[in-house]
Design an enzyme around this catalytic site. Structure first.
Site, short mmCIF file in Angstrom:
data_model
loop_
_atom_site.label_atom_id
_atom_site.label_comp_id
_atom_site.label_asym_id
_atom_site.label_seq_id
_atom_site.Cartn_x
_atom_site.Cartn_y
_atom_site.Cartn_z
N GLU A 52 1.00 -1.16 -0.02
CA GLU A 52 -0.01 0.04 0.05
C GLU A 52 0.91 1.35 0.17
OE1 GLU A 52 -2.96 0.28 -0.69
OE2 GLU A 52 -3.65 -1.69 -0.49
N CYS A 223 -25.97 4.33 -12.78
CA CYS A 223 -24.92 5.41 -12.55
C CYS A 223 -25.58 6.79 -12.81
CB CYS A 223 -23.92 5.15 -13.61
SG CYS A 223 -22.73 6.43 -13.54
#
Length: 305
Positions: A52, A223
């Site tokens: 990360e 969406c």
DNA sequence: AATGCGTGGAC
DNA sequence: TGTCCAAGCAT
């Protein structure tokens, strides 16, 4: 800096089944996920944390080989804690933003001293580590320890901006982002964890910044950005940071010389990196302040051993 | 809160 | 070629 027109919708791809968005995305992820090494079963929280940090502002393809080498050399936090800054700066290679390498080592020291060498699973303890902020702390808790956590990066903010808010681009990071995404997460904890990575994957592969592939999107039929007819971004245009000629470029050049040298170098040796003496000097100073470079008693420069 | 911080691939 | 972009953080 207008967003390119989205690809036309392919009518053969899935329609809105009425399933919750979170469940749809988890199912989509099962078939669409990239095969990334830090996603393999058995990857521990330390390996996740390293991935990360390396992935901050850095493309996946560049991270993969460095991540493998890094974990082979320093498989646990205590191993990295015992390394020198010079070693980690060299191992960081050209990933960019080398202050991350120093902070990752400092985080390893903190984990070793404060947490018995075990990466903590609590978000507040993770956030207290050097170089670990809002995003990375939750990513480690979620992907490293399977905790239900809202994980919001730039991909997630863009997906939520379009899917939920009907806007073309994400606003700057806000705490409300965590609420927005948590509201979409499946009830089941294990699926909520996969949902977190699924939204990021959608943003990385389909709902991309430049040229979104709406025809391949599993949730395009709900969406709000698409339903609104793809309205253009109405806020102030985002300025892309210049690089050529900036201190960032000069710092990179200077560090390049010092990474290659295995003995302290004379100031003259740095002239080749950048000829403007004033800027060279300013950048050298900032590298010294950052702890990426040290000066010997006789005035030469090197990475910090 | 706006800014600085690397690097290189894609178009 | 220049522009845009890539799993943020610290100050």
């Amino acid at each position: 800096m207008s967003t390119a027109s989205p690809v036309p919708v392919d009518p053969e791809v899935t329609h809105d089944t009425g399933d919750p968005v979170g469940e749809v995305l988890v199912d989509w992820y099962a078939g669409a996920a990239r095969d990334l090494p830090w996603r393999e079963p058995g990857t521990d929280a330390w390996a996740v944390l390293v991935s990360e940090v390396m992935l901050q502002q850095t493309p996946v393809a560049r991270v993969e080989p460095v991540w493998r080498a890094w974990l082979a050399r320093w498989p646990a936090p205590a191993d990295l804690a015992a390394a020198t800054p010079a070693e980690v700066i060299r191992a960081w290679g050209k990933l960019g933003y080398p202050r991350r390498a120093l902070r990752l080592r400092e985080a390893a020291v903190a984990v070793t001293e404060r947490h018995g060498g075990v990466v903590p699973a609590e978000v507040d303890e993770l956030e207290a580590l050097p170089g670990i902020g809002t995003y990375t702390a939750r990513a480690v808790a979620c992907f490293g320890y399977g905790r239900r956590q809202p994980v919001v990066d730039t991909n997630v903010r863009r997906v939520v901006a379009r899917l939920v808010h009907g806007r073309a681009e994400a606003a700057p990071a806000r705490t409300s982002d965590l609420v927005d995404i948590a509201a979409l997460a499946p009830a089941d904890d294990a699926r909520a964890v996969r949902f977190s990575v699924a939204v990021m994957e959608l943003g990385a592969l389909v709902c991309v910044a430049g040229n979104p592939r709406c025809g391949a999107c599993p949730v395009r039929d709900r969406c709000r950005w698409r339903l609104a007819g793809y309205p253009a971004h109405d806020g102030p245009p985002r300025r892309v940071q210049r690089f050529a000629g900036t201190d960032r470029q000069v710092r990179g050049r200077l560090l390049d010389v010092l990474r290659a040298a295995h003995e302290p170098v004379q100031p003259d040796a740095l002239v080749a990196a950048w000829d403007d003496a004033l800027q060279r000097s300013r950048c050298l100073d900032s590298l010294l302040v950052d702890g990426l470079v040290v000066q010997t008693d006789d005035g030469r420069f090197s990475l910090p051993d």
